[in-house]
Design an enzyme around this catalytic site. Structure first.
Site, PDB file in Angstrom:
ATOM      1  N   CYS A  78       5.826   5.205   4.999  1.00  0.00           N
ATOM      2  CA  CYS A  78       7.235   4.938   4.667  1.00  0.00           C
ATOM      3  C   CYS A  78       8.000   6.248   4.509  1.00  0.00           C
ATOM      4  O   CYS A  78       7.956   6.887   3.451  1.00  0.00           O
ATOM      5  CB  CYS A  78       7.327   4.097   3.397  1.00  0.00           C
ATOM      6  N   CYS A 101      10.660   6.190   1.775  1.00  0.00           N
ATOM      7  CA  CYS A 101      10.134   6.319   0.409  1.00  0.00           C
ATOM      8  C   CYS A 101       9.666   7.751   0.124  1.00  0.00           C
ATOM      9  O   CYS A 101       9.898   8.292  -0.949  1.00  0.00           O
ATOM     10  CB  CYS A 101       8.928   5.411   0.182  1.00  0.00           C
ATOM     11  N   ASP A 102       8.954   8.347   1.070  1.00  0.00           N
ATOM     12  CA  ASP A 102       8.236   9.584   0.763  1.00  0.00           C
ATOM     13  C   ASP A 102       8.774  10.828   1.463  1.00  0.00           C
ATOM     14  O   ASP A 102       8.425  11.948   1.078  1.00  0.00           O
ATOM     15  CB  ASP A 102       6.754   9.431   1.175  1.00  0.00           C
TER      16      ASP A 102
END
Ligand code: NDP
Length: 307
Positions: free
Chosen positions: A133, A136-137
């Site tokens: 992701c 997200c990261d």
């Protein structure tokens, strides 16, 4: 056999939000949170885009706080996976290994799992350079100003590569075929971006580094092997919605996602609602999942009021 008004299946942001709202509405929800509860947030590190946490928050802690909040409002939680359901209007049967429930309404929030690939050292670097992701990261310090790789040729891969180009020094997109599957508009965005290079007809076969990932080996379909220096690798090869146990009873789309009415969480079955990633292949964020969990809870309350 326990009889309840509301049974929630799943325990990510969508399921816990649905539990908080139905709990506060005094509906005494029963929630199957599964053996490995918490959903995809538990596999991410720092969450920096969930409102209310200006300094970021660990993904596991965020979802654990949601769990505590749902418990505080009276949700009864069962730490078992649901293995069987039989939907029947206002009399839905839900079973786990040791528990059987009859529920007037059901909120499905079982989520989706990002597909991953296995190659040499892929497990060693999982969450230490490899992620599924980018949104997200991708903004974590370890990825900033470094070369990064995205695997996949669909809309997710294009979106992730474009997103990563804001942080990384160079983004390589590795595509196994000789064309992109992504929509024209998403492709154009990538093709116009000087920081992104697409490598067609290739697969990743290994990744290397001492403690941190710093090299990825790719093999072309002609057998040519090449090393790419990079510090991050992101899978963008699709998601699998967790709908296997529902598939013969509820209408799914071609990719296995539950179909809900436009703009709300109603499925084709009366009193059965779906929220979070199990019905959303587009946005897939913790905050959108939580938002749809709220919608499912309010629709459930409204459905019960009208019984
Ligand atoms: P897709 O299934 O569309 O694409 C997956 C990509 O990964 C394909 O290029 C596929 O290759 C590749 N792939 C699959 N398995 C492997 C493997 N084992 N090794 C290497 N490559 C592999 O998934 P997406 O997540 O991109 O999209 C899912 C849906 O969500 C789509 O309908 C998409 O349009 C939508 N979406 C929309 C967005 C938006 O509008 N903003 C953003 C993100 C997704 P191949 O082509 O060879 O099969």
């Amino acid at each position: 056999m326990e009889k309840v008004d509301v049974c929630i299946i799943g325990s990510g942001p969508a399921g816990y939000t649905a539990a908080i709202y139905t709990g506060r509405a005094n509906l005494k929800p029963l929630q199957f949170i599964g053996e490995n509860f918490g959903g995809q947030l538990t596999t991410t590190t720092e969450v920096e885009n969930f409102p209310g946490f200006p300094d970021g928050i660990d993904g596991y802690e965020l979802v654990d706080r949601m769990k505590n909040q749902a418990e505080k409002w009276g949700t009864k939680m069962i730490e078992e996976d649901v293995i069987y359901v039989k939907f029947e209007k206002n009399n839905n049967l839900i079973k786990s290994k040791n528990k059987t429930v009859i529920a007037k309404t059901v909120i499905i929030a079982t989520g989706a799992q990002a597909k991953k690939l296995e190659f040499e050292n892929s497990n060693k670097f999982w969450m230490k350079g490899i992620s599924a992701c980018a949104v997200c990261d991708g903004a974590l310090p370890m990825f900033r100003n470094n070369p990064l790789i995205v695997i996949g040729g669909g809309d997710s891969a294009m979106e992730e590569a474009t997103f990563l180009s804001k942080f990384g020094s160079k983004i390589y997109v590795i595509v196994r075929k000789n064309y992109l599957r992504a929509s024209k508009i998403m492709q154009d965005r990538v093709l116009k971006n000087d920081k992104i290079e697409i490598i067609f007809n290739s697969n990743v076969i290994g990744c290397y580094g001492e403690e941190k990932l710093n090299k990825v080996k790719i093999k072309s379909n002609d057998g040519e092997i090449k090393n790419i220096l990079c510090n991050g690798l992101f899978f963008a090869i699709g998601h699998k919605p967790m709908t296997d146990i529902f598939k013969d009873q509820i209408i799914l789309d071609d990719n296995g996602y539950i179909i809900v009415e436009k703009g709300n969480t109603k499925t084709n079955l009366d009193g059965v609602f779906a929220c979070g990633d199990v019905q959303d292949k587009k946005w897939r964020q913790a905050i959108t999942a939580a938002g749809s969990g709220c919608m499912a809870a309010l629709q459930t309350e409204n459905y019960l009021d009208n019984l």
